[in-house]
Design a protein around this motif. Structure first.
Motif, PDB file in Angstrom:
ATOM      1  N   LEU A  97       0.339  -1.590   0.155  1.00 12.41           N
ATOM      2  CA  LEU A  97      -0.209   0.172  -0.151  1.00 12.41           C
ATOM      3  C   LEU A  97       1.041   1.100   0.204  1.00 12.41           C
ATOM      4  O   LEU A  97       0.670   2.107  -0.870  1.00 12.41           O
ATOM      5  N   PRO A  98       1.537   1.331   1.172  1.00 10.65           N
ATOM      6  CA  PRO A  98       2.627   2.892   1.137  1.00 10.65           C
ATOM      7  C   PRO A  98       3.557   3.350  -0.329  1.00 10.65           C
ATOM      8  O   PRO A  98       2.933   3.891  -0.955  1.00 10.65           O
ATOM      9  N   SER A  99       3.911   2.161  -0.988  1.00 13.22           N
ATOM     10  CA  SER A  99       4.608   2.282  -2.453  1.00 13.22           C
ATOM     11  C   SER A  99       3.335   2.470  -3.375  1.00 13.22           C
ATOM     12  O   SER A  99       3.851   3.429  -4.314  1.00 13.22           O
ATOM     13  N   LEU A 100       2.082   1.800  -3.758  1.00 10.49           N
ATOM     14  CA  LEU A 100       1.024   2.006  -4.576  1.00 10.49           C
ATOM     15  C   LEU A 100       0.231   3.436  -4.016  1.00 10.49           C
ATOM     16  O   LEU A 100       0.312   4.159  -4.825  1.00 10.49           O
ATOM     17  N   ALA A 101       0.606   3.502  -2.173  1.00  9.34           N
ATOM     18  CA  ALA A 101      -0.202   5.230  -2.555  1.00  9.34           C
ATOM     19  C   ALA A 101       0.422   5.888  -3.143  1.00  9.34           C
ATOM     20  O   ALA A 101       0.550   7.604  -3.689  1.00  9.34           O
TER      21      ALA A 101
ATOM     22  N   ASP B  57      -6.743   3.861   5.767  1.00 12.51           N
ATOM     23  CA  ASP B  57      -5.240   5.081   5.589  1.00 12.51           C
ATOM     24  C   ASP B  57      -4.755   5.929   4.749  1.00 12.51           C
ATOM     25  O   ASP B  57      -4.356   6.917   4.311  1.00 12.51           O
ATOM     26  N   ALA B  58      -4.715   4.956   3.762  1.00 15.83           N
ATOM     27  CA  ALA B  58      -3.603   5.153   2.748  1.00 15.83           C
ATOM     28  C   ALA B  58      -3.550   6.104   1.607  1.00 15.83           C
ATOM     29  O   ALA B  58      -3.913   6.465   1.558  1.00 15.83           O
ATOM     30  N   LEU B  59      -5.724   5.559   1.461  1.00 14.30           N
ATOM     31  CA  LEU B  59      -6.507   5.866   0.093  1.00 14.30           C
ATOM     32  C   LEU B  59      -6.591   7.699   0.942  1.00 14.30           C
ATOM     33  O   LEU B  59      -6.569   8.768   0.374  1.00 14.30           O
TER      34      LEU B  59
ATOM     35  N   ASN C 205     -18.829   3.783  -0.469  1.00 10.81           N
ATOM     36  CA  ASN C 205     -19.308   2.503  -1.010  1.00 10.81           C
ATOM     37  C   ASN C 205     -18.746   1.539  -0.536  1.00 10.81           C
ATOM     38  O   ASN C 205     -19.816   0.683  -0.370  1.00 10.81           O
ATOM     39  N   ALA C 206     -17.455   2.011   0.533  1.00  3.56           N
ATOM     40  CA  ALA C 206     -17.616   0.408   0.948  1.00  3.56           C
ATOM     41  C   ALA C 206     -18.177   0.590   2.637  1.00  3.56           C
ATOM     42  O   ALA C 206     -17.474  -0.050   3.315  1.00  3.56           O
ATOM     43  N   GLY C 207     -18.847   1.841   2.395  1.00  2.00           N
ATOM     44  CA  GLY C 207     -19.479   1.537   4.059  1.00  2.00           C
ATOM     45  C   GLY C 207     -18.512   2.453   4.793  1.00  2.00           C
ATOM     46  O   GLY C 207     -19.285   2.949   5.949  1.00  2.00           O
ATOM     47  N   ASN C 208     -17.393   2.988   4.563  1.00  3.82           N
ATOM     48  CA  ASN C 208     -16.806   4.415   5.801  1.00  3.82           C
ATOM     49  C   ASN C 208     -17.146   5.870   5.453  1.00  3.82           C
ATOM     50  O   ASN C 208     -15.990   6.300   4.557  1.00  3.82           O
ATOM     51  N   ASP C 209     -18.372   6.354   5.975  1.00  2.00           N
ATOM     52  CA  ASP C 209     -18.900   7.311   5.007  1.00  2.00           C
ATOM     53  C   ASP C 209     -18.157   8.593   5.963  1.00  2.00           C
ATOM     54  O   ASP C 209     -17.734   9.628   5.038  1.00  2.00           O
TER      55      ASP C 209
ATOM     56  N   GLY D  63     -10.228 -19.123   0.627  1.00  2.00           N
ATOM     57  CA  GLY D  63      -9.683 -19.111   1.826  1.00  2.00           C
ATOM     58  C   GLY D  63      -9.272 -18.518   2.812  1.00  2.00           C
ATOM     59  O   GLY D  63      -9.505 -19.225   3.853  1.00  2.00           O
ATOM     60  N   GLU D  64      -9.260 -17.813   2.852  1.00  2.00           N
ATOM     61  CA  GLU D  64      -8.600 -16.463   3.941  1.00  2.00           C
ATOM     62  C   GLU D  64      -9.426 -15.443   4.204  1.00  2.00           C
ATOM     63  O   GLU D  64     -10.975 -15.581   2.691  1.00  2.00           O
ATOM     64  N   LYS D  65      -9.495 -15.035   4.802  1.00  4.74           N
ATOM     65  CA  LYS D  65     -10.442 -13.906   5.599  1.00  4.74           C
ATOM     66  C   LYS D  65     -10.777 -13.098   5.150  1.00  4.74           C
ATOM     67  O   LYS D  65      -9.334 -12.342   5.646  1.00  4.74           O
ATOM     68  N   GLU D  66     -11.415 -12.262   5.890  1.00  3.68           N
ATOM     69  CA  GLU D  66     -11.104 -10.688   5.318  1.00  3.68           C
ATOM     70  C   GLU D  66     -10.582  -9.909   6.615  1.00  3.68           C
ATOM     71  O   GLU D  66     -10.698 -10.503   8.341  1.00  3.68           O
ATOM     72  N   ASP D  67      -9.792  -9.377   6.598  1.00  3.64           N
ATOM     73  CA  ASP D  67      -8.887  -8.388   7.364  1.00  3.64           C
ATOM     74  C   ASP D  67      -9.239  -7.366   8.491  1.00  3.64           C
ATOM     75  O   ASP D  67      -9.235  -6.268   6.935  1.00  3.64           O
ATOM     76  N   PRO D  68      -9.515  -7.063   9.271  1.00  2.00           N
ATOM     77  CA  PRO D  68      -9.810  -5.598   9.645  1.00  2.00           C
ATOM     78  C   PRO D  68      -9.125  -4.488   9.376  1.00  2.00           C
ATOM     79  O   PRO D  68      -8.627  -3.439   8.870  1.00  2.00           O
ATOM     80  N   ALA D  69      -7.331  -5.791  10.363  1.00  4.14           N
ATOM     81  CA  ALA D  69      -6.337  -3.873   9.873  1.00  4.14           C
ATOM     82  C   ALA D  69      -5.974  -4.078   8.489  1.00  4.14           C
ATOM     83  O   ALA D  69      -5.580  -2.889   8.501  1.00  4.14           O
ATOM     84  N   ALA D  70      -5.796  -5.316   7.429  1.00  2.00           N
ATOM     85  CA  ALA D  70      -5.592  -4.617   5.883  1.00  2.00           C
ATOM     86  C   ALA D  70      -6.818  -3.613   5.813  1.00  2.00           C
ATOM     87  O   ALA D  70      -6.517  -2.482   5.152  1.00  2.00           O
TER      88      ALA D  70
END
Length: 379
Positions: free
Chosen positions: A183-187, A229-231, A252-256, A216-223
């Motif tokens: 994420l930091p490099s992409l930002a 934060d990066a956005l 749209n992701a629910g973080n108004d 097979g993985e679950k969504e990671d709230p920390a991710a």
């Protein structure tokens, strides 16, 4: 993995010149060799004359017979700085599975051979999109700190065009390796892309991919929090037209709340005294003495930048005004409420929304009346 039969495709070859004549013995031995012996024979040609070695590479390549021998030949060429024919080599292999086996085996040499790292870096700058794409397996397999550092540098400096297939391939590999740590490099890349008309939208997509759970993985709230934060940090460095898609994405992701935090950066000239102003119209429609009448209650709404979408919050106050259509039969349903999608600069913004709504109702056959109401706060 060894592929015993390589299907190779070649055009005709023509050789000549004094240099070739001077290396006639070495070339003859290389052409007469087969399998594992080809690599050592070709090394002698390089020692004799590098240009001759480059000329005869493809003819010698035909003698390898299997993937292991072709990889060995390719490594001799790479270490001898005969890179151009090796860059072109995958395109001569018509068996795609064999092509991938060879490319992957070359890439695996990165761990112990820095020359392969340099070779693949050179391919990025020296090859066209399709040619470079044939080395995908090599790029994925290349595991070396120097390659990782170079990969990060390329990601953080995207090309000045909206789509670049080679850069997109590197970004795919980088995100797959680093995941949320990308994420930091992409930002950084996103900020630069916004400034030089680069692959901005593609970068936003890659940021989402970086936190998307694999099968097979679950969504990671920390991710997800790291992405938000990066956005947000990224958007605050961008011009309004580039920051708005980020705010939309967050909403749209629910973080108004995170989306709303960007509004002062998106509309700095409309954030006055800690407040935004929105235009709003509520429509009181009915039939009055046989005449279809729509009274438009017009108001400005102040909001402190806590809401990214204000429509829902505006409905109750915009329907609380005193009715104006007396002795009328109201249309079915509650009053329709229309709110400007963006903050407005002043009365002209309020009037602009009124004009749009008034035309819509006039086109429906209603007589339209305007009733200005007191400004309303959504604090």
């Amino acid at each position: 993995m060894k592929t015993s039969a390589l299907l190779l495709s070649f055009a005709g070859f023509f050789f000549g010149g004094e240099a070739l004549a001077a290396c006639e013995k070495e070339v003859a031995k290389a052409e007469a060799a087969s399998g594992a012996a080809v690599a050592d024979a070709f090394k002698a040609v390089i020692t004799c004359d590098a240009k001759v070695a480059e000329q005869v590479f493809f003819k010698v390549m035909q003698k390898t017979g299997d993937s292991d021998a072709l990889v060995a030949l390719s490594m001799v060429a790479i270490e001898g700085n005969i890179w151009k024919p090796v860059w072109e080599m995958p395109g001569k292999i018509t068996d795609y599975e064999a092509r991938d086996v060879v490319a992957e085996a070359i890439g695996e040499k990165c761990a112990t051979n820095e020359k392969v790292v340099s070779f693949l870096q050179g391919a990025y700058f020296g090859l066209r999109d399709v040619e470079f794409g044939r080395f995908e397996k090599a790029l994925v397999a290349c595991q070396a700190p120097s390659f990782d550092a170079w990969l990060q540098t390329q990601i953080e400096n995207p090309p000045a065009k909206q789509y670049d297939e080679k850069w997109a391939k590197l970004a795919e590999i980088y995100v797959d390796r680093k995941k949320v740590e990308a994420l930091p490099s992409l930002a950084k890349a996103g900020v630069k892309a916004a400034q030089n008309d680069g692959p901005y939208t593609a970068i936003l997509n890659k940021m989402n991919e970086a936190v998307t759970p694999r099968m097979g993985e679950k969504e990671d709230p920390a991710a997800q929090k790291a992405l938000e934060d990066a956005l947000v940090a990224m958007a605050k460095e961008l011009p309004a037209d580039k920051a708005r898609p980020i705010a939309d994405q967050l909403s749209n992701a629910g973080n108004d709340a995170a989306a709303a935090s960007l509004l002062p950066a998106i509309y700095p000239d409309r954030f006055v005294g800690g407040q935004f102003t929105y235009a709003a119209v509520s429509v009181e429609a009915g039939t009055c003495k046989g005449v279809k009448t729509a009274t438009l209650h017009v108001a400005s709404l102040s909001e402190p930048g806590k809401l990214y979408v204000v429509g829902a919050a505006a409905e109750a106050p915009m329907r609380a005004f005193k009715p104006a259509n007396k002795k009328c039969t109201p249309d079915e349903g509650a009053w329709q409420v229309i709110v400007s999608e963006e903050p407005v600069k002043g009365p002209e913004g309020v009037n602009a929304l009124y004009d749009v709504v008034a035309k819509q109702w006039a086109d429906k056959g209603y007589t339209v009346k305007r009733k200005d109401e007191k400004p309303t706060s959504l604090n």
